[in-house]
Enzyme design. Structure first.
Site, PDB file in Angstrom:
ATOM      1  N   TYR B  14     103.895  19.584  66.545  1.00 41.57           N
ATOM      2  CA  TYR B  14     103.122  20.551  67.335  1.00 41.57           C
ATOM      3  C   TYR B  14     103.246  20.239  68.830  1.00 41.57           C
ATOM      4  CZ  TYR B  14      98.934  22.989  69.089  1.00 41.57           C
ATOM      5  OH  TYR B  14      98.058  23.784  69.786  1.00 41.57           O
ATOM      6  N   ASP B  38      90.536  28.486  70.266  1.00 43.80           N
ATOM      7  CA  ASP B  38      90.974  27.663  71.389  1.00 43.80           C
ATOM      8  C   ASP B  38      90.609  28.326  72.703  1.00 43.80           C
ATOM      9  OD1 ASP B  38      92.295  26.071  73.234  1.00 43.80           O
ATOM     10  OD2 ASP B  38      94.259  26.243  72.294  1.00 43.80           O
TER      11      ASP B  38
END
Lengths: 125, 125
Positions: B14, B38
């Site tokens: 990631y 997020d």
């Protein structure tokens, strides 16, 4: 929403109180019906009496906490990385942990979850 | 439960894929019906199309991620601290973040939550 500066201060008090071995000071940060899940996946300690007993037992190892990097604070959460250092069976051990604190409106910790697993334990073999 | 080493590897992929600007590689880590929040408290991106679009937009800033300390892995969670570095309006900016990934049985990220708030943003004034 609780004040961000208050949440950050509570984390610093948690680290200091734990390292000082004061279960009273640690428990004072939690709400009456708070939950503690440490590590995630283990049985949850609920309510101040259970939380106080859990911390008293944890501190009996003489463990010290070292905060690593800034406390992340958003909405009603404070999340922080730290290491637990302890002496056990004659050797220095370290556990790497990230804790998440969710606060209630009164600024007390309502939910604590500690993220660490076997791969985060060092010096135990 | 997903394999701890797989979850840790997924976090490293990631970070690398984000820093390489590849929304395809990042999206490949997520489950079909995954959710991304997020930062925590903002609207949730649900499903691979929304998640791919969200990361494409995030990466348009040229942001790079720097992992800070070991990935904490327990049960189906991987939790990790990092910094986001970006250049914006002529200056270097940094955001300190802790992400939590919850994995499904297939080893894909089913739920991502990013913990960062105004106090974790540096250089933006």
């Amino acid at each position: 929403m609780p004040d961000p500066k208050h949440m950050e201060s509570a984390v610093h008090e948690y680290v200091a109180a734990f390292s000082a071995g004061s279960a009273d000071r640690v428990a004072a940060l939690f709400a009456e019906n708070a939950t503690v899940e440490d590590p995630v996946g283990s049985p949850i300690h609920e309510g101040l009496a259970a939380i106080h007993a859990f911390y008293s037992a944890s501190m009996a190892t003489g463990a010290k906490l070292t905060l690593e990097g800034p406390v992340r604070v958003v909405t009603d959460y404070a999340v922080f990385a730290f290491a637990v250092h302890l002496e056990w069976e004659g050797g220095a051990k370290r556990i790497d942990v990230i804790d998440s604190f969710r606060f209630d409106e009164a600024g007390k910790v309502a939910e604590m979850r500690a993220f660490w697993g076997p791969d985060n334990m060092h010096g135990f073999t």
